[in-house]
Design an enzyme around this catalytic site. Structure first.
Site, PDB file in Angstrom:
ATOM      1  N   LYS A  13      77.095 102.723  14.908  1.00 20.96           N
ATOM      2  CA  LYS A  13      76.030 102.400  15.872  1.00 20.96           C
ATOM      3  C   LYS A  13      74.800 101.870  15.130  1.00 20.96           C
ATOM      4  CE  LYS A  13      77.767 103.265  19.920  1.00 20.96           C
ATOM      5  NZ  LYS A  13      77.735 102.357  21.061  1.00 20.96           N
ATOM      6  N   TYR A  72      82.018 105.567  31.712  1.00 21.98           N
ATOM      7  CA  TYR A  72      81.019 106.470  32.312  1.00 21.98           C
ATOM      8  C   TYR A  72      79.633 105.799  32.382  1.00 21.98           C
ATOM      9  CZ  TYR A  72      78.025 110.756  32.274  1.00 21.98           C
ATOM     10  OH  TYR A  72      77.099 111.726  32.518  1.00 21.98           O
ATOM     11  N   ASP A 114      89.675  92.854  25.777  1.00 24.33           N
ATOM     12  CA  ASP A 114      88.851  93.294  24.658  1.00 24.33           C
ATOM     13  C   ASP A 114      87.607  92.396  24.588  1.00 24.33           C
ATOM     14  OD1 ASP A 114      89.632  94.656  21.596  1.00 24.33           O
ATOM     15  OD2 ASP A 114      87.910  93.324  21.829  1.00 24.33           O
ATOM     16  N   TYR A 132      80.893 107.426  13.497  1.00 21.80           N
ATOM     17  CA  TYR A 132      80.422 106.895  14.777  1.00 21.80           C
ATOM     18  C   TYR A 132      78.949 106.481  14.665  1.00 21.80           C
ATOM     19  CZ  TYR A 132      78.558 107.065  19.527  1.00 21.80           C
ATOM     20  OH  TYR A 132      77.901 106.768  20.689  1.00 21.80           O
ATOM     21  N   ASP A 163      77.974 117.906  13.021  1.00 17.47           N
ATOM     22  CA  ASP A 163      76.989 118.259  14.056  1.00 17.47           C
ATOM     23  C   ASP A 163      75.618 118.525  13.432  1.00 17.47           C
ATOM     24  OD1 ASP A 163      78.235 118.164  16.494  1.00 17.47           O
ATOM     25  OD2 ASP A 163      78.682 120.312  16.613  1.00 17.47           O
ATOM     26  N   SER A 215      72.697 105.141  19.738  1.00 15.38           N
ATOM     27  CA  SER A 215      72.902 106.591  19.834  1.00 15.38           C
ATOM     28  C   SER A 215      71.961 107.365  18.925  1.00 15.38           C
ATOM     29  CB  SER A 215      74.347 106.896  19.423  1.00 15.38           C
ATOM     30  OG  SER A 215      74.532 108.272  19.244  1.00 15.38           O
ATOM     31  N   ARG A 239      83.872 102.671  20.953  1.00 14.85           N
ATOM     32  CA  ARG A 239      84.617 103.895  20.643  1.00 14.85           C
ATOM     33  C   ARG A 239      83.560 104.963  20.433  1.00 14.85           C
ATOM     34  NH1 ARG A 239      89.310 102.727  22.298  1.00 14.85           N
ATOM     35  NH2 ARG A 239      89.961 100.638  21.715  1.00 14.85           N
ATOM     36  N   ALA A 283      82.248 119.870  12.241  1.00 15.83           N
ATOM     37  CA  ALA A 283      81.815 118.958  11.165  1.00 15.83           C
ATOM     38  C   ALA A 283      80.964 117.830  11.735  1.00 15.83           C
ATOM     39  CB  ALA A 283      83.036 118.388  10.465  1.00 15.83           C
TER      40      ALA A 283
HETATM   41  N1  UFG Z   1      79.700 122.134  21.624  1.00 17.48           N
HETATM   42  C1  UFG Z   1      80.238 123.408  21.597  1.00 17.48           C
HETATM   43  N2  UFG Z   1      81.488 123.579  22.096  1.00 17.48           N
HETATM   44  C2  UFG Z   1      82.242 122.555  22.594  1.00 17.48           C
HETATM   45  C3  UFG Z   1      81.678 121.260  22.623  1.00 17.48           C
HETATM   46  C4  UFG Z   1      80.398 121.076  22.119  1.00 17.48           C
HETATM   47  O1  UFG Z   1      79.601 124.359  21.144  1.00 17.48           O
HETATM   48  O2  UFG Z   1      83.371 122.801  23.002  1.00 17.48           O
HETATM   49  C5  UFG Z   1      78.347 121.931  21.108  1.00 17.48           C
HETATM   50  C6  UFG Z   1      78.260 120.933  19.987  1.00 17.48           C
HETATM   51  O3  UFG Z   1      78.463 121.570  18.751  1.00 17.48           O
HETATM   52  C7  UFG Z   1      76.842 120.397  20.162  1.00 17.48           C
HETATM   53  C8  UFG Z   1      76.588 120.517  21.663  1.00 17.48           C
HETATM   54  O4  UFG Z   1      77.567 121.417  22.144  1.00 17.48           O
HETATM   55  O5  UFG Z   1      75.958 121.223  19.508  1.00 17.48           O
HETATM   56  C9  UFG Z   1      76.727 119.214  22.367  1.00 17.48           C
HETATM   57  O6  UFG Z   1      77.976 118.645  21.990  1.00 17.48           O
HETATM   58  P1  UFG Z   1      78.564 117.331  22.677  1.00 17.48           P
HETATM   59  O7  UFG Z   1      79.887 117.065  22.056  1.00 17.48           O
HETATM   60  O8  UFG Z   1      78.489 117.461  24.155  1.00 17.48           O
HETATM   61  O9  UFG Z   1      77.524 116.235  22.275  1.00 17.48           O
HETATM   62  P2  UFG Z   1      77.028 115.831  20.817  1.00 17.48           P
HETATM   63  O10 UFG Z   1      75.635 116.344  20.692  1.00 17.48           O
HETATM   64  O11 UFG Z   1      77.966 116.149  19.745  1.00 17.48           O
HETATM   65  O12 UFG Z   1      77.142 114.288  20.955  1.00 17.48           O
HETATM   66  C10 UFG Z   1      76.160 113.504  21.487  1.00 17.48           C
HETATM   67  C11 UFG Z   1      76.768 112.230  22.000  1.00 17.48           C
HETATM   68  C12 UFG Z   1      77.395 111.465  20.884  1.00 17.48           C
HETATM   69  C13 UFG Z   1      76.426 111.302  19.765  1.00 17.48           C
HETATM   70  C14 UFG Z   1      75.842 112.630  19.370  1.00 17.48           C
HETATM   71  C15 UFG Z   1      74.786 112.526  18.318  1.00 17.48           C
HETATM   72  O13 UFG Z   1      77.736 112.540  22.976  1.00 17.48           O
HETATM   73  O14 UFG Z   1      77.790 110.206  21.342  1.00 17.48           O
HETATM   74  O15 UFG Z   1      75.252 113.241  20.484  1.00 17.48           O
HETATM   75  O16 UFG Z   1      75.015 113.491  17.335  1.00 17.48           O
HETATM   76  F1  UFG Z   1      77.028 110.783  18.684  1.00 17.48           F
END
Ligand code: UFG
Length: 336
Positions: free
Chosen positions: A143, A11, A51, A139, A297, A115, A74, A295
């Site tokens: 990073k 992406y 790779d 993860y 978040d 990140s 990853r 977990a």
């Molecule tokens: N969320 C939901 N429901 C879902 C999916 C996500 O409520 O089905 C929430 C998550 O809890 C979070 C928000 O939506 O609060 C965003 O979630 P994402 O998975 O879209 O993104 P993240 O914030 O978890 O992840 C991003 C990047 C990661 C990085 C992270 C840093 O994609 O690479 O920020 O914490 F590690």
């Protein structure tokens, strides 16, 4: 310049490659196609399948490489905690092999996809780059380890290697226009085999591919109780990579040869606000259900992007949440 983009069929990598090609650079992609897609490779780029740890040395040995944009990684937070070896090998050991190859072949520039996950649960918001780094998942730990390794290699290179780690916040949206010009339909977007990101999952509900969206917790210390994130458009993100390469090409080496820069808009949107934006854009009711917290978040992740603006001259132009969602929606609908 001639540039190598690792993870160039993914992406972020594919959109960065598209922007680099559009700016007139020559681009060689390295991707093992484990999560990337061959048809995401932008026209005009050469793809080396393999790779990074195994093929980077051979690609750099060809000579004439002015820089590497290292996006291959990853990147599933949940999986990283269950399978740490996959992340320490895939993210850290692979990058150390790349750094050795950069040194061996005297490649002068590196831009790395770091990140916001390196910060963990922040003490202040928006988060500046000198905030404490205490990742809450594997993860983020990998990073951060790579950021530290890059700093060490750059410092020891005697000015030969200049590097920028770009700490992405929540990348979203899709790149408009195909190789043959602007068709109006985004050509490159987010399509993970295992989708965990909020916006594409919510759009799957609008497409009828899933019944409802689970909201991970409504008891966070935020205005509406759901997590707040800083969503950044993929095209703005890609532009920052070009600006980072420009900075290094101008010889403006940061102290120690390594600069860390956050990439976000400095605006926070809650999960419920994102779902509401998706309802507005798609016209679909999008049922949502509150589920337990996920977990690892953090509650709030919003960037201070002052450094990227000041040092890189970065000006994000797609900062409206509805616009970001609209591009992701056009891409998702075209592929459904
Ligand atoms: N969320 C939901 N429901 C879902 C999916 C996500 O409520 O089905 C929430 C998550 O809890 C979070 C928000 O939506 O609060 C965003 O979630 P994402 O998975 O879209 O993104 P993240 O914030 O978890 O992840 C991003 C990047 C990661 C990085 C992270 C840093 O994609 O690479 O920020 O914490 F590690």
């Amino acid at each position: 310049m001639t540039l190598v983009v690792t993870g160039g069929a993914g992406y972020v990598g594919s959109v960065c490659a598209r922007h680099l090609l559009d700016a007139g650079h020559e681009v060689v992609l390295v991707d093992d196609l484990s999560t990337g897609h061959r048809d995401a490779v932008p026209e005009g780029a050469r793809l080396v399948v393999g790779d990074v740890a195994e093929v980077a040395d051979g690609v750099l040995a060809e000579g004439g490489i002015d820089g590497v944009v290292h996006c291959a990684a990853r990147s599933l937070v949940g999986e990283s905690t269950e399978q740490p070896a996959k992340y320490w090998h895939g993210n850290v050991l692979t990058t150390v092999a790349l750094l050795d190859a950069l040194r061996r072949h005297r490649v002068p520039r590196l831009v790395f996809s770091s990140s916001a996950a390196t910060y963990g649960e922040p003490e202040t918001s928006p988060i500046p780059e000198d905030a404490p780094t205490r990742p809450t998942n594997t993860y983020g730990a990998t990073k951060l380890a790579v950021d530290l390794a890059i700093a060490n290699y750059a410092a020891a290179s005697g000015g030969e290697l200049g590097a920028v780690s770009l700490r992405y916040f929540n990348v979203a949206g899709a790149h408009k226009g195909g190789a043959d010009g602007d068709t109006g339909v985004p050509a490159l977007g987010e399509r993970h085999t295992v989708e965990t990101h909020l916006i594409p999952l919510v759009l799957q509900v609008a497409l009828g591919q899933r019944e409802e969206i689970a909201v991970y917790g409504d008891d966070w210390p935020t205005p509406d109780g759901t997590c707040v994130r800083d969503y950044i458009h993929i095209d703005d993100l890609a532009e920052a990579h070009l600006l980072a390469l420009d900075l290094l090409a101008r010889g403006e080496r940061p102290a120690g040869g390594h600069l860390v820069c956050n990439l976000g808009n400095g605006l926070g949107f809650s999960v419920l606000e994102v779902i509401e934006a998706c309802r507005r854009v798609t016209g679909h009711p999008i049922p949502a259900r509150v589920a337990p917290r996920r977990a690892g978040d953090p509650g709030v992740l919003v960037a201070s992007a002052a450094r990227a603006r000041d040092l890189l001259g970065w000006k994000p132009t797609h900062t409206e949440l509805d616009g970001i969602v609209a591009d992701a929606w056009a891409f998702a609908r075209a592929r459904a």
